[in-house]
Design a protein around this motif. Sequence first.
Motif, short mmCIF file in Angstrom:
data_model
loop_
_atom_site.label_atom_id
_atom_site.label_comp_id
_atom_site.label_asym_id
_atom_site.label_seq_id
_atom_site.Cartn_x
_atom_site.Cartn_y
_atom_site.Cartn_z
N SER A 43 -6.45 -3.32 8.67
CA SER A 43 -7.24 -2.69 9.74
C SER A 43 -6.90 -1.21 9.81
O SER A 43 -5.89 -0.75 9.24
N ARG A 44 -7.73 -0.47 10.53
CA ARG A 44 -7.53 0.98 10.68
C ARG A 44 -6.18 1.28 11.33
O ARG A 44 -5.52 2.26 10.99
N ASN A 54 -8.95 5.84 4.03
CA ASN A 54 -7.88 5.00 3.48
C ASN A 54 -7.79 3.62 4.12
O ASN A 54 -7.04 2.77 3.65
N LYS A 55 -8.56 3.40 5.17
CA LYS A 55 -8.44 2.10 5.86
C LYS A 55 -8.90 0.95 4.97
O LYS A 55 -8.54 -0.19 5.18
N ARG A 56 -9.69 1.28 3.91
CA ARG A 56 -10.15 0.21 3.02
C ARG A 56 -8.99 -0.49 2.31
O ARG A 56 -9.14 -1.59 1.82
N PHE A 57 -7.85 0.18 2.24
CA PHE A 57 -6.69 -0.41 1.56
C PHE A 57 -5.84 -1.26 2.51
O PHE A 57 -4.91 -1.93 2.08
N GLU A 66 0.80 -1.22 0.00
CA GLU A 66 0.00 0.00 0.00
C GLU A 66 0.84 1.28 0.00
O GLU A 66 0.29 2.37 0.12
N GLU A 121 -9.80 7.22 8.01
CA GLU A 121 -11.04 6.45 7.82
C GLU A 121 -11.22 6.07 6.35
O GLU A 121 -11.52 4.93 6.01
#
Length: 241
Positions: A171-172, A165-168, A78, A163
């Motif tokens: 986990s957060r 970018n956590k989809r990549f 990432e 919040e």
Amino acid sequence: MRIIRAKNYEEMSRKAAAIIAAQVVSKPDCVLGLATGGTPVGTYKNLVEWYNNGDVDFSAVTSVNLDEYRSLPREHPESYWSFMHRNLFDHVNIDPARINLPDGNNMDAAAECARYDAVIEAVGGVDLQLLGIGHDGHIGFNEPSDAFDLGTHCVDLTEETIEANKRFFASRDEVPRQAYTMGTRTIMHARKVLMIVSGKDKAEIVKKAFFGPVTPQVPASILQMHKDFVLVADEDALSLI
Ligand code: PGA
């Protein structure tokens, strides 16, 4: 400011890729300012396809990326270095020596920011800067603040960006908390700025940034004052204007 309307994400991507390809065809040794995120993936896909067809040649192009996470290893999937290689650089004939990103592993922020500004200056500035927009109006990682940041700097990511970018990440907690980003002055000095936006969730910020007041609380709003700013957006993103 010019607005180019696209029916959907695919058409937005094709139109944006066409503008970038036109830049490379008309000035083969141009400097492209490149962006990461979900939005540019389709644009890069088109450029790779046109490169494979022999329509675009990246051999003399220099790239400078907008930003990079601080402290994430370069090889992390990432990192923006990895993103750019996976989505574009590994598939076209750009010279690796002409690829530039901030070095997120240089923990000396002042030295790294100064180095990156010197790189951008040494290549003669940016001919075309590609941008996305964050839900909070950020460009690169220039987040809402009381003043426009100028050159490359180290930023603390806002809760909203973490919040988003956590989809990549798994986990957060894994989302890096800091980044190096090109500053607003460098973006404004680009000879052409191309922003791509897609989706209903961006409609509110598009309206605010380009039909509201120019303010550092909405960093993208300053692009209203750029002399060659093109917004390529799909109907969903333009649905409130
Ligand atoms: P996105 O990000 O393309 O993933 O929506 C845009 C941005 O944050 O600049």
